[in-house]
Design a protein around this motif. Sequence first.
Motif, short mmCIF file in Angstrom:
data_model
loop_
_atom_site.label_atom_id
_atom_site.label_comp_id
_atom_site.label_asym_id
_atom_site.label_seq_id
_atom_site.Cartn_x
_atom_site.Cartn_y
_atom_site.Cartn_z
N ALA A 59 -51.12 31.27 -71.09
CA ALA A 59 -52.19 32.26 -70.93
C ALA A 59 -51.63 33.63 -70.56
CB ALA A 59 -53.20 31.80 -69.88
N THR A 60 -50.70 33.64 -69.61
CA THR A 60 -50.10 34.91 -69.18
C THR A 60 -49.31 35.57 -70.30
OG1 THR A 60 -49.98 34.12 -66.90
CG2 THR A 60 -48.54 35.95 -67.49
N ARG A 61 -48.52 34.77 -71.02
CA ARG A 61 -47.72 35.32 -72.11
C ARG A 61 -48.59 35.82 -73.26
NH1 ARG A 61 -41.99 34.83 -71.79
NH2 ARG A 61 -42.17 35.96 -73.74
N ALA A 62 -49.63 35.07 -73.60
CA ALA A 62 -50.52 35.48 -74.69
C ALA A 62 -51.22 36.79 -74.33
CB ALA A 62 -51.54 34.39 -74.99
N ALA A 63 -51.71 36.91 -73.12
CA ALA A 63 -52.39 38.14 -72.69
C ALA A 63 -51.41 39.32 -72.69
CB ALA A 63 -53.02 37.96 -71.31
N GLY A 64 -50.20 39.08 -72.20
CA GLY A 64 -49.19 40.14 -72.17
C GLY A 64 -48.80 40.59 -73.57
N LYS A 65 -48.62 39.63 -74.46
CA LYS A 65 -48.24 39.97 -75.84
C LYS A 65 -49.37 40.76 -76.51
CE LYS A 65 -46.10 38.05 -79.90
NZ LYS A 65 -45.35 36.92 -80.43
N GLY A 71 -50.55 48.48 -77.44
CA GLY A 71 -49.96 49.69 -76.87
C GLY A 71 -50.19 49.80 -75.38
N GLY A 72 -50.37 48.65 -74.73
CA GLY A 72 -50.69 48.65 -73.31
C GLY A 72 -49.52 48.52 -72.38
N PHE A 76 -48.91 43.90 -68.27
CA PHE A 76 -49.51 43.55 -66.98
C PHE A 76 -50.65 44.50 -66.65
CE2 PHE A 76 -45.09 42.20 -66.74
CZ PHE A 76 -45.28 40.86 -66.50
N GLY A 77 -51.28 45.08 -67.65
CA GLY A 77 -52.36 46.01 -67.43
C GLY A 77 -51.88 47.42 -67.14
#
Length: 84
Positions: A59-65, A71-72, A76-77
């Motif tokens: 979940a963390t890796r998918a959100a980060g990718k 362009g974020g 990590f937001g």
Amino acid sequence: MKFIPCQGGDNCTEGGTHCQGCGRSHEEIAETKKLIDALVQFTQKMDFENVEEFTSFVATRAAGKYRMQQGGGMGFGLNIQPGS
């Protein structure tokens, strides 16, 4: 579009194009179920003992990718721009 998790129970509907309980399209629900089933199958294949750690990592890796592709910045937001 904002993700709204299914509430389950009697609110779920299968008719029409969207669930009356959560408002998600039946296509989105079906695709999400496929992703979850694939993760479960992979977890079983690898015989992971720490399922919660694995799913949290995914979940963390998918959100980060996703954030990086949008362009974020670092995923990590944070929106880090070159030269700032």
